[in-house]
Design a protein around this motif. Structure first.
Motif, PDB file in Angstrom:
ATOM      1  N   LEU A  48       0.843  -1.193   0.000  1.00 47.53           N
ATOM      2  CA  LEU A  48       0.000   0.000   0.000  1.00 47.53           C
ATOM      3  C   LEU A  48       0.879   1.244   0.000  1.00 47.53           C
ATOM      4  O   LEU A  48       1.789   1.376   0.817  1.00 47.53           O
ATOM      5  CB  LEU A  48      -0.899  -0.015   1.237  1.00 47.53           C
ATOM      6  CG  LEU A  48      -2.036   0.999   1.331  1.00 47.53           C
ATOM      7  CD1 LEU A  48      -3.030   0.793   0.195  1.00 47.53           C
ATOM      8  CD2 LEU A  48      -2.741   0.860   2.675  1.00 47.53           C
ATOM      9  N   SER A  49       0.627   2.163  -0.930  1.00 48.09           N
ATOM     10  CA  SER A  49       1.410   3.393  -1.003  1.00 48.09           C
ATOM     11  C   SER A  49       0.795   4.475  -0.131  1.00 48.09           C
ATOM     12  O   SER A  49      -0.363   4.384   0.284  1.00 48.09           O
ATOM     13  CB  SER A  49       1.493   3.882  -2.450  1.00 48.09           C
ATOM     14  OG  SER A  49       0.257   4.469  -2.843  1.00 48.09           O
ATOM     15  N   LYS A  50       1.563   5.509   0.131  1.00 52.77           N
ATOM     16  CA  LYS A  50       1.061   6.633   0.927  1.00 52.77           C
ATOM     17  C   LYS A  50      -0.042   7.391   0.194  1.00 52.77           C
ATOM     18  O   LYS A  50      -0.825   8.105   0.819  1.00 52.77           O
ATOM     19  CB  LYS A  50       2.214   7.572   1.292  1.00 52.77           C
ATOM     20  CG  LYS A  50       3.193   6.959   2.285  1.00 52.77           C
ATOM     21  CD  LYS A  50       4.297   7.933   2.664  1.00 52.77           C
ATOM     22  CE  LYS A  50       5.244   7.313   3.682  1.00 52.77           C
ATOM     23  NZ  LYS A  50       6.362   8.232   4.037  1.00 52.77           N
ATOM     24  N   ALA A  51      -0.096   7.243  -1.118  1.00 51.36           N
ATOM     25  CA  ALA A  51      -1.167   7.856  -1.905  1.00 51.36           C
ATOM     26  C   ALA A  51      -2.434   7.000  -1.905  1.00 51.36           C
ATOM     27  O   ALA A  51      -3.383   7.289  -2.641  1.00 51.36           O
ATOM     28  CB  ALA A  51      -0.685   8.079  -3.339  1.00 51.36           C
ATOM     29  N   ASN A  52      -2.436   5.948  -1.082  1.00 48.84           N
ATOM     30  CA  ASN A  52      -3.584   5.042  -0.916  1.00 48.84           C
ATOM     31  C   ASN A  52      -3.889   4.249  -2.179  1.00 48.84           C
ATOM     32  O   ASN A  52      -5.045   3.939  -2.474  1.00 48.84           O
ATOM     33  CB  ASN A  52      -4.831   5.795  -0.438  1.00 48.84           C
ATOM     34  CG  ASN A  52      -5.754   4.897   0.381  1.00 48.84           C
ATOM     35  OD1 ASN A  52      -5.334   3.862   0.902  1.00 48.84           O
ATOM     36  ND2 ASN A  52      -7.010   5.292   0.499  1.00 48.84           N
ATOM     37  N   LYS A  53      -2.823   3.934  -2.901  1.00 55.09           N
ATOM     38  CA  LYS A  53      -2.938   2.991  -4.014  1.00 55.09           C
ATOM     39  C   LYS A  53      -2.396   1.644  -3.552  1.00 55.09           C
ATOM     40  O   LYS A  53      -1.365   1.580  -2.868  1.00 55.09           O
ATOM     41  CB  LYS A  53      -2.164   3.483  -5.237  1.00 55.09           C
ATOM     42  CG  LYS A  53      -2.595   4.870  -5.728  1.00 55.09           C
ATOM     43  CD  LYS A  53      -4.057   4.900  -6.135  1.00 55.09           C
ATOM     44  CE  LYS A  53      -4.439   6.206  -6.801  1.00 55.09           C
ATOM     45  NZ  LYS A  53      -4.470   7.360  -5.857  1.00 55.09           N
ATOM     46  N   SER A  72      -9.142   3.852  -1.955  1.00 53.12           N
ATOM     47  CA  SER A  72     -10.076   4.796  -1.337  1.00 53.12           C
ATOM     48  C   SER A  72     -11.527   4.461  -1.670  1.00 53.12           C
ATOM     49  O   SER A  72     -12.447   5.090  -1.146  1.00 53.12           O
ATOM     50  CB  SER A  72      -9.767   6.228  -1.793  1.00 53.12           C
ATOM     51  OG  SER A  72     -10.051   6.399  -3.171  1.00 53.12           O
ATOM     52  N   GLU A  96       8.726   5.029  -1.923  1.00 52.05           N
ATOM     53  CA  GLU A  96       8.001   6.306  -1.913  1.00 52.05           C
ATOM     54  C   GLU A  96       8.854   7.461  -2.429  1.00 52.05           C
ATOM     55  O   GLU A  96       8.367   8.325  -3.149  1.00 52.05           O
ATOM     56  CB  GLU A  96       7.505   6.614  -0.490  1.00 52.05           C
ATOM     57  CG  GLU A  96       6.433   5.676   0.011  1.00 52.05           C
ATOM     58  CD  GLU A  96       5.065   5.946  -0.611  1.00 52.05           C
ATOM     59  OE1 GLU A  96       4.925   6.936  -1.347  1.00 52.05           O
ATOM     60  OE2 GLU A  96       4.140   5.150  -0.360  1.00 52.05           O
ATOM     61  N   GLU A  97      10.127   7.479  -2.069  1.00 58.19           N
ATOM     62  CA  GLU A  97      10.994   8.594  -2.441  1.00 58.19           C
ATOM     63  C   GLU A  97      11.150   8.719  -3.948  1.00 58.19           C
ATOM     64  O   GLU A  97      11.069   9.811  -4.517  1.00 58.19           O
ATOM     65  CB  GLU A  97      12.361   8.435  -1.773  1.00 58.19           C
ATOM     66  CG  GLU A  97      13.311   9.586  -2.048  1.00 58.19           C
ATOM     67  CD  GLU A  97      14.617   9.456  -1.297  1.00 58.19           C
ATOM     68  OE1 GLU A  97      15.679   9.704  -1.901  1.00 58.19           O
ATOM     69  OE2 GLU A  97      14.577   9.114  -0.090  1.00 58.19           O
ATOM     70  N   GLN A  99       9.215   7.002  -6.099  1.00 61.37           N
ATOM     71  CA  GLN A  99       7.924   6.634  -6.697  1.00 61.37           C
ATOM     72  C   GLN A  99       8.065   5.450  -7.643  1.00 61.37           C
ATOM     73  O   GLN A  99       7.733   5.493  -8.830  1.00 61.37           O
ATOM     74  CB  GLN A  99       7.290   7.837  -7.406  1.00 61.37           C
ATOM     75  CG  GLN A  99       6.698   8.864  -6.441  1.00 61.37           C
ATOM     76  CD  GLN A  99       5.503   8.290  -5.667  1.00 61.37           C
ATOM     77  OE1 GLN A  99       4.416   8.118  -6.218  1.00 61.37           O
ATOM     78  NE2 GLN A  99       5.708   7.993  -4.392  1.00 61.37           N
ATOM     79  N   GLU A 342      -4.223  -0.490   7.335  1.00 64.08           N
ATOM     80  CA  GLU A 342      -4.362   0.628   6.402  1.00 64.08           C
ATOM     81  C   GLU A 342      -4.009   1.961   7.054  1.00 64.08           C
ATOM     82  O   GLU A 342      -3.761   2.951   6.352  1.00 64.08           O
ATOM     83  CB  GLU A 342      -5.816   0.690   5.889  1.00 64.08           C
ATOM     84  CG  GLU A 342      -6.191  -0.503   5.045  1.00 64.08           C
ATOM     85  CD  GLU A 342      -7.619  -0.397   4.540  1.00 64.08           C
ATOM     86  OE1 GLU A 342      -7.878   0.455   3.673  1.00 64.08           O
ATOM     87  OE2 GLU A 342      -8.486  -1.158   5.022  1.00 64.08           O
ATOM     88  N   ASP A 343      -4.065   2.028   8.365  1.00 60.83           N
ATOM     89  CA  ASP A 343      -3.786   3.310   9.034  1.00 60.83           C
ATOM     90  C   ASP A 343      -3.067   3.078  10.334  1.00 60.83           C
ATOM     91  O   ASP A 343      -2.835   1.951  10.732  1.00 60.83           O
ATOM     92  CB  ASP A 343      -5.079   4.094   9.285  1.00 60.83           C
ATOM     93  CG  ASP A 343      -6.208   3.185   9.795  1.00 60.83           C
ATOM     94  OD1 ASP A 343      -5.921   2.147  10.410  1.00 60.83           O
ATOM     95  OD2 ASP A 343      -7.375   3.537   9.547  1.00 60.83           O
TER      96      ASP A 343
END
Length: 343
Positions: A48-53, A72, A96-97, A99, A342-343
């Motif tokens: 899971l990415s920080k962009a919620n993908k 989402s 993440e850095e 992408q 997820e969180d």
């Protein structure tokens, strides 16, 4: 009380439909309200990415690859899929850095790197192929089982088939350049690797050997040096066992590994600044074939899906002793493999 959400990846050989979601009570450690949120064939791993993908393993006919999903929405919606002829990945990691997304293919012996596009879809950037074999029947060819970042943002790849850990420099566009290669003991069958908080040490888990090794990680050149090894199971266990996942507590005082066959979680105490480990507990998962596992965000609990018995076990974790206590054992997730909050 805060209700958090947990995602489960599964096999779909029996009754499972794909990816599931459940509620988690962060005070009691109880799971509830399981529901399927995306239908897929054998989505055994995801990231899971920080962009919620969510980037998930998927199988479509004779092709395998990575599906990009919008987490989402419920049910999740597909953004795109990168499929090719052959088997599916065993592991997916997100950078993440830069992408990027990395996929490690067990049966192909390959690693693919993808660039994350503006809409969350993926574009293939590079493919690395390993060659080789090992002495055990499961090691007839290269079997990449892990591909994710080192603390200093290199890529580390674990190959169960060749008893190797390979380190890469990663360009911003996802191109991979091999910089180092560590050879484990012959037949070790390495599966997953995790690092100490300070990045000085790595913990390499051998699926075929049921061993956990402590390695010194050298940031200067990406190499590893062996320091010590301990068993994840008791010395008198003679039946089959396959070690699977590793989790290191945030304070770096304890390591947890899963045993499939012995059907336990092994708890190790970490000493001497991270360079030594001692097995202090084996606790039953009250099921069969635990693979992945994860802490809740506060690390008060450990959540463990059991693939063969279709149940999820939750343990309370003593922050001082590191030991686990059973909280829940009868929560149903069919063919559960992967688990992530997820969180």
């Amino acid at each position: 009380m805060t209700v958090r959400h947990v995602l489960f990846g599964t096999y779909t050989k029996k009754t499972s439909k794909g990816i599931y979601e459940a509620d988690f009570d962060d005070q009691t450690g109880q799971l509830s309200n399981a529901k399927d949120v995306f239908s897929a064939t054998n989505p055994t791993y995801f990231a899971l990415s920080k962009a919620n993908k969510l980037y998930a393993v998927d199988k479509r006919g004779d092709q395998g690859g990575v599906a990009a999903l919008d987490n989402s929405k419920r049910p999740m919606t597909e953004i795109g899929a990168n499929m090719s002829d052959g088997s599916t990945p065993a592991y997916i990691g997100v950078d993440e850095e830069r992408q990027l997304v990395f996929a490690g293919y067990y049966h192909r012996g390959t690693v693919e790197s993808y660039k994350i596009q503006a809409d969350g879809s993926l574009k293939l950037q590079d493919t690395w192929q390993n060659e080789g074999s090992g002495p055990r029947p499961e090691q007839q060819s290269s079997h990449v089982h892990f591909a994710n970042l080192t603390p200093d943002n290199r890529l580390v790849v674990v190959d169960l088939g060749t008893d190797e850990v390979v380190t890469f420099d990663v360009a911003d566009d996802g191109k991979l350049t091999e910089v180092a290669r560590y050879e484990a003991t012959t037949g070790f069958g390495p599966r997953h690797i995790r690092f100490s908080k300070d990045g000085h040490y790595a913990y390499l888990l051998g699926e075929l050997s049921s061993l956990l090794s402590v390695l010194k990680y050298n940031k200067e050149d990406g190499t590893f040096d062996h320091l010590m090894t301990a068993s994840t199971i008791p010395t008198d266990w003679d039946d089959h066992n396959g070690a699977a996942a590793i989790r290191v507590s945030a304070d770096n005082r304890f390591i947890y590994t899963s045993n499939r066959g012995h059907d336990t979680i092994a708890v190790f105490k970490v000493e001497n600044m991270g360079s030594e480990i001692e097995l202090i507990q084996n606790i039953s998962v009250e099921g069969s074939f635990p693979r992945d596992m994860t802490f809740d965000p506060e690390e008060k609990f450990l959540v463990v899906p059991n693939q063969e018995t279709d149940n999820v076990t939750v343990f309370a974790r003593d922050e001082e002793s590191g030991e686990l206590t059973l909280v829940q054992e009868d929560f149903v997730i069919p063919e559960g493999v992967r688990v992530a909050f997820e969180d």
